[in-house]
Each structure stands twice: as C-alpha cells, then as structure tokens.
Design an enzyme around this catalytic site. Sequence first.
Site, short mmCIF file in Angstrom:
data_model
loop_
_atom_site.label_atom_id
_atom_site.label_comp_id
_atom_site.label_asym_id
_atom_site.label_seq_id
_atom_site.Cartn_x
_atom_site.Cartn_y
_atom_site.Cartn_z
N HIS A 91 77.47 -5.01 27.82
CA HIS A 91 76.36 -5.60 27.06
C HIS A 91 75.03 -5.23 27.73
O HIS A 91 74.11 -4.74 27.07
CB HIS A 91 76.52 -7.11 26.96
CG HIS A 91 75.30 -7.81 26.44
ND1 HIS A 91 74.92 -7.73 25.11
CD2 HIS A 91 74.35 -8.56 27.05
CE1 HIS A 91 73.80 -8.41 24.94
NE2 HIS A 91 73.42 -8.92 26.10
N ASP A 132 53.95 18.78 16.11
CA ASP A 132 55.25 18.44 16.70
C ASP A 132 55.00 18.11 18.16
O ASP A 132 53.84 18.05 18.59
CB ASP A 132 56.26 19.58 16.56
CG ASP A 132 57.71 19.06 16.54
OD1 ASP A 132 58.01 18.15 17.34
OD2 ASP A 132 58.52 19.56 15.75
N TRP A 161 75.67 -4.44 35.19
CA TRP A 161 74.77 -3.32 34.91
C TRP A 161 74.05 -2.85 36.16
O TRP A 161 73.50 -1.75 36.18
CB TRP A 161 73.78 -3.66 33.80
CG TRP A 161 72.48 -4.27 34.23
CD1 TRP A 161 72.27 -5.60 34.48
CD2 TRP A 161 71.24 -3.62 34.48
NE1 TRP A 161 70.97 -5.80 34.87
CE2 TRP A 161 70.31 -4.62 34.87
CE3 TRP A 161 70.80 -2.30 34.40
CZ2 TRP A 161 68.98 -4.32 35.19
CZ3 TRP A 161 69.48 -2.01 34.72
CH2 TRP A 161 68.58 -3.03 35.11
N SER A 181 68.78 12.75 29.78
CA SER A 181 68.07 12.70 28.51
C SER A 181 66.68 12.10 28.68
O SER A 181 65.69 12.64 28.19
CB SER A 181 68.90 11.89 27.51
OG SER A 181 68.09 11.35 26.53
N SER A 182 66.60 10.97 29.38
CA SER A 182 65.31 10.30 29.53
C SER A 182 64.33 11.17 30.28
O SER A 182 63.14 11.21 29.96
CB SER A 182 65.49 8.99 30.30
OG SER A 182 66.35 8.15 29.62
N HIS A 189 63.10 -1.77 38.84
CA HIS A 189 61.95 -2.56 38.44
C HIS A 189 60.98 -1.78 37.57
O HIS A 189 60.59 -2.28 36.52
CB HIS A 189 61.24 -3.26 39.59
CG HIS A 189 60.40 -4.34 39.00
ND1 HIS A 189 60.93 -5.54 38.60
CD2 HIS A 189 59.13 -4.34 38.56
CE1 HIS A 189 60.00 -6.24 37.97
NE2 HIS A 189 58.89 -5.55 37.94
N GLU A 205 61.84 0.28 35.59
CA GLU A 205 62.58 0.27 34.32
C GLU A 205 62.14 -0.90 33.44
O GLU A 205 62.04 -0.78 32.22
CB GLU A 205 64.08 0.19 34.61
CG GLU A 205 64.97 -0.13 33.42
CD GLU A 205 65.07 1.00 32.41
OE1 GLU A 205 64.87 2.17 32.82
OE2 GLU A 205 65.32 0.73 31.23
N TYR A 214 59.25 -2.10 33.19
CA TYR A 214 58.02 -1.74 32.52
C TYR A 214 58.25 -0.62 31.52
O TYR A 214 57.53 -0.50 30.53
CB TYR A 214 56.95 -1.37 33.56
CG TYR A 214 56.69 -2.56 34.45
CD1 TYR A 214 56.16 -3.72 33.90
CD2 TYR A 214 57.05 -2.57 35.79
CE1 TYR A 214 55.98 -4.85 34.68
CE2 TYR A 214 56.87 -3.70 36.57
CZ TYR A 214 56.33 -4.83 36.02
OH TYR A 214 56.17 -5.94 36.78
N SER A 236 49.52 -3.60 20.42
CA SER A 236 48.09 -3.30 20.54
C SER A 236 47.60 -2.48 19.35
O SER A 236 46.40 -2.27 19.17
CB SER A 236 47.80 -2.53 21.83
OG SER A 236 48.16 -3.31 22.94
N HIS A 277 61.66 -7.69 45.09
CA HIS A 277 61.72 -9.08 44.62
C HIS A 277 63.03 -9.35 43.88
O HIS A 277 63.31 -10.49 43.53
CB HIS A 277 60.48 -9.47 43.79
CG HIS A 277 60.38 -8.80 42.47
ND1 HIS A 277 59.19 -8.47 41.89
CD2 HIS A 277 61.32 -8.39 41.59
CE1 HIS A 277 59.41 -7.90 40.71
NE2 HIS A 277 60.69 -7.85 40.51
N HIS A 278 63.81 -8.31 43.66
CA HIS A 278 65.17 -8.52 43.14
C HIS A 278 66.14 -8.77 44.30
O HIS A 278 67.34 -8.91 44.07
CB HIS A 278 65.64 -7.29 42.36
CG HIS A 278 64.85 -7.04 41.12
ND1 HIS A 278 65.21 -7.52 39.89
CD2 HIS A 278 63.68 -6.38 40.93
CE1 HIS A 278 64.31 -7.15 38.98
NE2 HIS A 278 63.38 -6.46 39.59
N THR A 300 49.08 -8.16 33.60
CA THR A 300 49.89 -8.59 32.46
C THR A 300 49.20 -9.74 31.74
O THR A 300 49.11 -9.76 30.51
CB THR A 300 51.28 -9.02 32.95
OG1 THR A 300 51.77 -8.04 33.87
CG2 THR A 300 52.25 -9.15 31.81
N LYS A 306 46.26 -8.61 29.64
CA LYS A 306 46.62 -8.05 28.34
C LYS A 306 46.79 -9.17 27.31
O LYS A 306 46.32 -9.07 26.18
CB LYS A 306 47.93 -7.26 28.44
CG LYS A 306 47.73 -5.90 29.03
CD LYS A 306 48.93 -5.02 28.72
CE LYS A 306 48.64 -3.60 29.14
NZ LYS A 306 49.05 -2.61 28.16
N ARG A 342 75.16 -16.60 36.98
CA ARG A 342 75.43 -15.67 35.90
C ARG A 342 76.70 -14.89 36.22
O ARG A 342 77.24 -14.98 37.33
CB ARG A 342 74.24 -14.73 35.72
CG ARG A 342 74.00 -13.82 36.89
CD ARG A 342 72.63 -13.19 36.84
NE ARG A 342 72.57 -12.08 35.90
CZ ARG A 342 71.72 -11.05 36.02
NH1 ARG A 342 70.88 -10.99 37.04
NH2 ARG A 342 71.69 -10.09 35.14
#
Lengths: 365, 122, 193, 623
Positions: free
Chosen positions: D93, D122, D157, D187-188, D271, D273, D275, D286, D320-321, D346, D349, D468
């Site tokens: 998941h 293009d 994950w 790919s990314s 991290h 990721e 963002y 926006s 911080h993780h 943040t 915004k 979790r």
Amino acid sequence: MIGAGELAGGRGRRLLNPIYYTIVIVSSALLGCGQDYPQSTIDPASGDFGAAIHSLYQTVFWWTMLILAVVWGVLGWVLFRYRARPGGPEPKRIHGHLGLEIGWTVGAAIIVVLITIPTIHTVFQTQREAGEDALVVEVIGHQWWWEFRYPEQDVVTANELHLPVGRQVDLRLWSADVIHSFWVPRLGGKRDLNPLVRKPDGSLAINRLTFTVDEAGTFMGQCAEFCGPAHSLMGLRVIAAPEPEFEEWVERMKTPVEPDSGSLAARGREVFMGATCVACHAIAGTNARGRLGPDLTRLGARTTIGAGLLENTRENLAAWITAPAEFKPGVKMPGVAEEGGGFPPTGLSSEQVEAVAAYLASLGR
Amino acid sequence: MSAAAQDQESVVGGTGSTDEPASHPTWRFYVMIGLILTVITAAEVAVFYIPALRGVLVPILLVLSGAKFALVVMFYMHLRFDSPIFSGVFVAPLLLAVLVVVALIVLFHVLPHGMGTISGSG
Amino acid sequence: MEIAHHPPTATGLDNRKLGFWTFIGSETLFFGSLISTYMVYKGAAVTGPYPHEVLNIPVTSVSTFVLLTSSLAMVLALNAVQRGSRAGTLTWLLATAIGGLIFLGFQAYEFTTFVHEGLTIQTNVFGSAFYVLTGFHGAHVSVGVLWLLTLAALTAMGKIGREDSLKVEIAGLYWHFVDVVWIVIFTLIYLIP
Amino acid sequence: MADAIASERGPQRAHAEGHGAAALYTDPGGLWATIRGWITTVDHKRIGIMYASAALFFLLVGGLEALLIRVQLAVPENDFIGAETYNQLFTMHGTTMIFLVAMPLAVAFFNYIVPLQIGARDVAFPRLNALSFWVFLFGGLFLNSSWLFGAAPNTSWVGYANLTSVQYSPGLNVDFWVIGLSIVGISSLIGAINFITTIINLRAPGLTLMRMPLFTWMTFVTSWILATAIPVIAVALIFLAADRFFATNFFVPGAGGDPVLWQHLFWIFGHPEVYILILPSFGIISEVVPTFSRKPLFGYPIVVYAGILIGFIGWGVWSHHMFTTGLGPIADSFFVASTMIIAIPTGVKIFNWLATMWGGALRFTTAMLFAIGLVAIFTIGGLSGIMHASAPVDLQQHDSYFVVAHFHYTIVGGAVTGLFAGFYYWYPKVTGRLMSETLGKWHFWTFIVGFNLTFFPQHFVGLFGMPRRVFTYPAELGLGGWNMASTIGAFIFGVSTLIFVWNLIRSARRGTPAAANPWDAPTLEWSVPSPPPHYNFAEIPEVESRDPLWKGAAAGPDRAVATGGDEPHMPSPSAWPILTALGISLTWILLMARIWWVPLIGLAVTAVCVYSWAFQPAFRAES
C-alpha cells in the site's frame, strides 16, 4: 526541570490535563462509554521522562492550535465574505503587499523559535547521563521477545521488566537480530534497539534510556519498530514496585525452585531437561542454560507468556508448547509437530506437554 | 541540429577570430592544463610518501585534488567559457553531494550514533 | 534528438548539452553517496585484508596518470573536430579510448591481485564498499570507451563532421566527468590513510 | 455554472469541435493502428494520459489494499487476514501509493500541462519521455506481479536494514521490492532531467523565469529534487541488491556493516521525496486559486522563493525521521532546528493563498473546492508535523498511528487533494469536455467526510499508544471504537474515489463541451483549443506578463491552429523507447536468477535498443 515532587499523584494530575480531558470527553461522547487507555502517551502519569515530554507536547500543542485557529478563521471569513455574487464588482488585481508578507514570515519565524527553544532544552534534558547509583538493566531485543539482564544483580528475565519505584534506571539497549524499539508510553518515549555495530574505537555502539518511575503499577508497552512477521505480538510489561519489593523479587529470582518429587511438575522437569527445550531456554539453578530463547526462571510468576500474548495459565502454557506458531507467526520455537527456528519438532506427547506446563507453572512459587 | 546549436558552433568552433580568445582555447593550452594536472598528481603521490607531512596530509591532498577537479571542470569541460547555466546545473547538485558526504562523515565519525558503548568483545 | 523545427531555445543553449549537464549534476549525487559510504565504513572492517594492506599507490598513480592523459586526448579530439580535421578527430578519439582501456586493464589487474590477497566483495565492508564504488566507476569508463569507439567508427566512415562537433563535445563531457570522479576517488580512497 | 462559462465563449467552440478528443487520441487505420500509435507515441500529451491512466489503475490497487488493511483493523484481535498477508498489504500500500500513484500522477500533469504552459510544442526529449513512462509502467507491473507469487514485499515501504537482509527475509519478497523500486527510480530520473531541460530551454519568447506559471515553477523545483535525490536511493538500493544477490556486507552488522546507514541514505532521499509529492500540488492550487478568485496570485515572487527554499532546506532535515535511532542530542538538535525552519516557507505559502482569495470573487467549482480543501486539511498535517519535529515529542509519536494520521493529512490531504483539483481544472483541456460538477460535488463531500473520518481518529489512536505496522492490537488498549470509525471512513473514502473515476470516464463522452478557456484562466495552456492539436501551437506565442490571457496579449485560437498543410513538423513515433524500457527492466529482473552473468542478457538487449535508437532519426520525412 521537573522535580519528583511534582510528579506524585498521577491520577489527580490527569484531571488537570486539558488535552487528555478534552479528548476523553469527546471520545466518550462519540463512543458511548468512558474509556481507559493503558498505553496512552498523553497520560504519562508515572515518570520524569514521560512528564518532560508531555509538558513539551502541551506547549507545542497550544501553539499549533493557535495557528490552526488563525488559518481556519481567515479561511472561513474569506470563503464567506468574498464568494462571487451576481453583479458583484470585478476584484482588484493586486499582486502582493510586501509589508504583509514580511509580517507573516516573521510571525511564523517567532512561533517556530518559541517552539524550538524548549524542544532543544528537553532534548538535552531527556538524553542526560544516568547517575552513578542508577539501576542498570540491559534490554536486548529478539524476534519477537525482550531479554532483560540485571548485571549488578546477576539476574536475567524476559518480557516483564521489574523496576524499583523512585530509583533512576539506566537502560542499555541493543538488538540480537534486527532493529526493535522499546516503548512503554506511560513511562516516556521510545528508543531503538540497534544491532551491535563496531564503532571506530573498537567498542560496540548501544543506545541508552534513562528515567525514574514514580508510581507503582504495571505499564504496558510493545515493540515500535517493524521487525518482521510477529512485530505486532512483541509486547512487554514494566512492573514497578517499591524498592523493598523489588529487592525481594531479585532474591526470588536467585533462589531455585525444586518441584516436589513424584509430582507432575517433577516429571515435567525431567522431560524439559531431556528435550530440545534446554538448547534455547535457561532456568537459574538448573542445567538449562540455553540463551537463544527467553530465560524461564520463575516463569510461573509472570502475568503473561509469549511476550504479552497469552495469559499465564497452565492450559495456555500447554497450548503454547504444543503449537506456538498458531499464536505467533514466524516464531522460532518448534512445536510438538512443527519445526521452528531451524529446530526439529519436539515430538512431545500430550502427557509430556502437560507435565512440562505443570513444571513451568510451578516455577512461580 | 537546431539553429541555436549552429549559432553556438560558429562561436565555439570558429577559427581565426580574436575578439574572444578565451572561448576557443588552442591545443597548446589544453596540453598545458594536462601538464599541470600531471604535476599535481605527482605532487599528491610525493606528499603521500613524505613522513614529515603526515600531520597535514589530509588538507594538502584535499586542496590538490580540489585544484585538479576545478581545472578539468573549468577548462576541459569548458565551464569557464560556457553559459553560466551549465555551471548552475552542475555546481548546485555538486554542493548537495558535498553536503551529503560531509554530513555522513560527521554523523558516523564525529557524532557517531549510539548513546553508549559496551566493550568490543560483547 | 531536439526538435529540428523548433525555434531557437529560450536560452540559446542546445537541449542535449543542457540535458547532459543536468545528468552529470545528478551523477555527482550518485558518486557522492557511494564515496560517503566508503568514508563511513572506513575502519569498520572487522576482518582483513584492510585497505593499507592491499591498496597499491604506485600502480594506481600510473593508472590515474593514464586516465588524466586520456582527458587531454579527449579535448584534443574536440579541438580537431571543431577545426574540421577528420584524421585528427579519429586519432584523438582512439587515443582517448585506448587510455580508457589501459585504465580498465589496470583495474582488472588490481581486482585480480586483491582477490589473490584474499579481498573479495564478500570479505568485509571494506571489500564491499571498495568494489562497488570502483566497480561503478569502471562501468562508467567502459560505457565511455564504447561511446568513444562508436564515435571513432562514425568519424572513420565520414559521418562526423564539423557540424556534429556537439556529439563529440557531449561524449567529452561524460569522459571528463568520469575523470574528475576518479580524481576524488584517488585522493579519498587511495591517498588519505 | 460551468455550463454558462462554456457557452459564453461560443465563438471558440468551433475550434474545440474541429479538434475533438476522438480525432486526437485515435489513429486512422483502426484499433491496431491506434494501439501501435499509443505504444510508439512520443507526444507529451498522450504520454501524460498514459501516466494518469496507469497511476489511476495503481490507485485502485493501492486503495483495495488499504480497505483490506482497514477491515483487519476494524476490531481488536481480528483474524480476517494473517500477519504475513497484512505485512505484505501495508508494505505494498505504501510503496504503491507513493511511487506508483502520487508521483506518476504529478508526472502526468507535468507531461500534459508544462509544455502547454510554457508555449512549447513538446518536451525537450520526446523519446526519452516515452522511455520514462514505459520504464515506470514495467517497474510498477513487476512490483505488483509479486502478488501472483504470493511473495509481495513485506518489510514496509522504508525497508529498514537489516530486516531486509537474506538472513531475516529469505524469500523473494524483498527481491521484488528492491528491483521494482530501482526500475521505477530510473524512470523518475530520466523524467526529471527531461523536465529541467524543457523548462529552462523551451519557454516561449518573453516567458522569463519570473513570469512562469507557478505549476511550471513547482515542476521545475520538483524535477531538481528528483534529479538529486533519486541517485541517493539508487545507491541504497544497489547496496541492498548487492547484499542480497552478491552476499556483500553493506548492512550486515557482524561484518562491520551498519543498518543505520540505510536509514540515512533512505531518508536523505525520503524526506526530499515528501516535497516531491507535495510541491506539484502546491503548484496546481497556485493556478486554481487565482483563476477562481479572479485575482492574480498574491506575492508571486515570495511563493516562488518559498518553493525553492522548501526544495533546498528539504535536503537538510532527513534525520528528523530518526529521532529514536539514538543519534545523540547534538545531531537531534540540529535536525530539530532545520526542520522547524522549513515550516516557515510552508506557512508563508498558506498565507499567500489566503491573501489571494481575500478580496476576490470566489467561484466554488469542484476544482476550487479541492484547492480550498488542500489549504484547510494540509494545515492540520503541517501542524502535526511541527509536533513531531519537536524531537522529544516525536519519541512518543514516532512509528505510532499519530504519524500515520500526520502523513495521510499531508500526502492525501495535501498532495492528492491538489491532484484532484488539477483533474477538475485541466480535464476540459485534455478531453474538450468538462467533468460533471454534480458528480464532482458528490466526490468532494464524500472525500471530505471519508478522509477525515478515516484519518482524524488515527491521531487519537496514536496518542493512545497504538504503533503502526501492527496487524492486530489487544482489546485492552481500548482502541476498538476509534479503529472502527476509521474503517467506516475508509469505505466512504473508497466510494468517493469510485465516484471520481466514474466521473472521469463518463465525462469523456457525456461532459459539457468545453471552450478553449472555460474557466477564464490566465495562463498559456488556455490559449489553445481544447483538446490542443498535436503540435500544441501553430505559432509560438510571445509572452509579456504573468497572466497573458488576462492581459489579452497572447495568441488567440486563430494563431493556435494551423490551417491546411502548414502544420508544424513533429517528431516521429518510435518503438525503441518501449523496447529499451523492456531491456532496462529485464536487466534488473534477471538479478533474481542469482547467477552473476544472467543480468548481462538484459544489458545486451538494452545496448542493442540504445544503438538502434541513437541511429534512428527523430524526424522522418512524412510518407
């Protein structure tokens, strides 16, 4: 710094705890009944570590509520006031306002600083070195149970951590296999148990956790870092008792129990000592000295078996010995007819299982 | 080949023009850079074998190899003469990469994780 | 690969060159992570052979010199193609590729020697980090050699002229980048004790 | 209301009908020609649609996994599914939703919208763009094929070492994970480089950086994060693959390896990721908020700089993780401070969006509702983020359901909500028809109810001590009621998603036809017909402001559509991207053979394809 005096009388303080109070009222209203949460992090009634975290949590909580109120307030007002109305004027196409923007940037920065300062204070406070006379306990994580060693008392036990009330404890944590995390929410935050890794100076890195329990009682906890199939079933209990009672427990742990000769327990003892059980389990004062599984000294006195999984009764012991994998997926202990952890099935008859269960239950006296 | 690239061609590949001498270094220039690179490499190896310099070996080596790195990137890869955009898309990630290397060295060697130790035999 | 009939780009820069520089930027993080790991594991090997027992500075100095020289050959190839000199382009491209092959030969020699001395990729964390880092660098060199040989073949067939110098230039960017990565590796892994 | 807008612009309808979706998205010559047309396409619009379709398929898969998880957790001590299946479900998941849904959905928008927004025909590298998509698709399908072998990844994950080592995870599960993610990562990376080049290089004349639409800006920042963060996770995955397939020692403690290194490498990627997931949605709203407020974005430069700053500071906060890992008070304090700093841009915004709406004339279309929903819901996620940015507080919340609530509020309440807004906003551009506003409102309100009922209780579940990644919990924790509420919410959320998918399908045929600019939006993509011709712009527009269509200076439809044989010459379709993608995927997949030379077969296939590709001209004379 929170002194011990302020920590006394946990139950009373809970009523003064606005967050806890609000949530419990809301939850009672929603769920239709009063509810007790034995693993609650916002009801840390029983130790300096938990209290320090909780007091910080309250500071942060109220700041965030303030921000939320402002954002939602402005949003609500804007949605109400500036919805398009038929025939309404075309909006003025302004592109920004430097003063305003600097204003809310600085505002956000100030709040952030006001949260960061107490945070860093608490970081250092909660990670300070334990005192000289702290009780040292080595906490070793295994898939999926806890080993507790008291090096100064020369006592080893599993899954139920006995601690004296009012004396600082100095937990030294590491893992025998994969990463686990020690978490007893009502006593404070969690800390990982990492596999032993050599540091550049040749020593092995371990983690530490220092706190003082201020209230006698049983506190539930469990592994908080995913550690494989039975991660969910790696529970632990902390049993805190006044110092004399704790000393009594230590003494009991060091006094071997002999089953009455001719009893079922005595036969169980014979079966146990002759079977593969002793490859993994130790019982103080006997020839069982295995170290791969939980130490079973005074097993009968524990409240649960299988790391908080089953109530400690003779029936449950027998069922567990017969087929542990039925209760705990991936368990490393073989059953009567199933292998486990690389060991062949024990092949014990049901009478033998009953006898072993009787023996283990008798170890509580 | 886009028109833009062809325009570029005429700048970079043009011969005989003298208005922008830096933009098309001659082969002598390249050979000179090559010689400098060789000399620095020789110096690095020499420094490594001089016992007297043991104490300052690391900073000396870092400076020397940094110089080599800069020479190749600036002159062989033409960043010195090319559009600053190329420098931007290279240097920004390079700084992040340096940050990662430095941060990990600090996190493992200066502030190693683990809040305590037990003896190596345990 | 850019759109032939597209008007000039917004910056006047060629898409391919810009894309390739971005790729190189990204590669710095790739090698940065590999190098960090080697540095993190410095001194962590539990059993030997240890780095100072196997790393051969004199031999690697020579291979480093060869790789640096091949970078020189590479810029001379670019210089030649920009001048429209087909013979020069072919010569220098081949010289670059040969330099790369010699470097790979040194690496093959080094790896075999290490294995004989008891250091494989499985022996200890030093072995793992060393072989994976230098192995990925070697793989980059190999790709570069194939690329250069392809360009050399095209040049020999007369298919690379002055108007194609960008193709040589981009191959050159790649080659020089592989070279600067080696400059860092040589210093951090071989020379710093 | 939307209908009224559409018919107001009557004169433009003729163009819209002349370039109907059917004509644009099928090829002459029947079904097979159409299929061939799609698998060999290099058109950014078709690739965008394929990205969205594949991601929506994976969304349904990941959603089904979520529902099974919620059924298992509905009551304490449930035995609906066992531990092993549960562990596979929550791992897949998370992996699916992040790598196969949220990221590719954002990339779908990058693909379709960015070239149109910057006035390009293009992307910079159309064939590489096709390669990105096919590599992603093969990686995603391969990852999910693990279900067929009963060996779906089961180590979460984040795949923390050393649980993922062969010793503790001997099955194929982790093999599928490490290989699948590696393929998707390639790919990314290719996509990121493509979009960076496109945005720097293919902007229309006059479209300076500080005139770029915010969505394009956030695509640019996101692409940079991808281009720099993906290599780090690639290295971590290479180490893990080497440990598993070649018996190296990177994460083997006994041999000197350190599992904590995995955590650092993973979160150095992981991290940023976060963002990568959220910034595209910040970009989308926006665009949406100004359009439906009829006011330009308030403080455009600040919003742009805030986005860049978030992207950059996002690199310095990863540990911080890891507050429970035991990094010591100095490192902890550093990462507390850096994390707190990132809260500032943040927050800025959020206030800029509020200020954009202030004084506007708000039209509550479904797109706008989702944009408002983002502001309201994401704020909760951001604030709970501040709570566990406070390291000691995090010691209680880390790896508890509080964190699960937090990141669903940011990733679903932020990223996915923004993507929904994007769907309603740009759907008419893609299909020439509006999505049903009635179904849209149903979607929105069921989403709000379902989402909040699912995840708000999880804050309490976490605060009351539920970790979790547990497949069961004892009844004595007292958490049955909260979990049941969560499960009911999840089913409402599920229904809501089905309404959305139905709306997408139904509106393609039965939606109200849309004009070129049905919302009266200010940016360039709305200057071309809906759907746009395959070459996008007959004449490249010139841009003189941030809101070209509001200033009336940009190209109208007459300049946007070529007449007669004047169509711009576009790159030709090619089969090499999909074949190369097969080769790349094969190389990784063959590692599972655990024989060192077998993957070389895949490498050889890749090499052949790359050569054929390189020698195939991008443009061919039209036959």
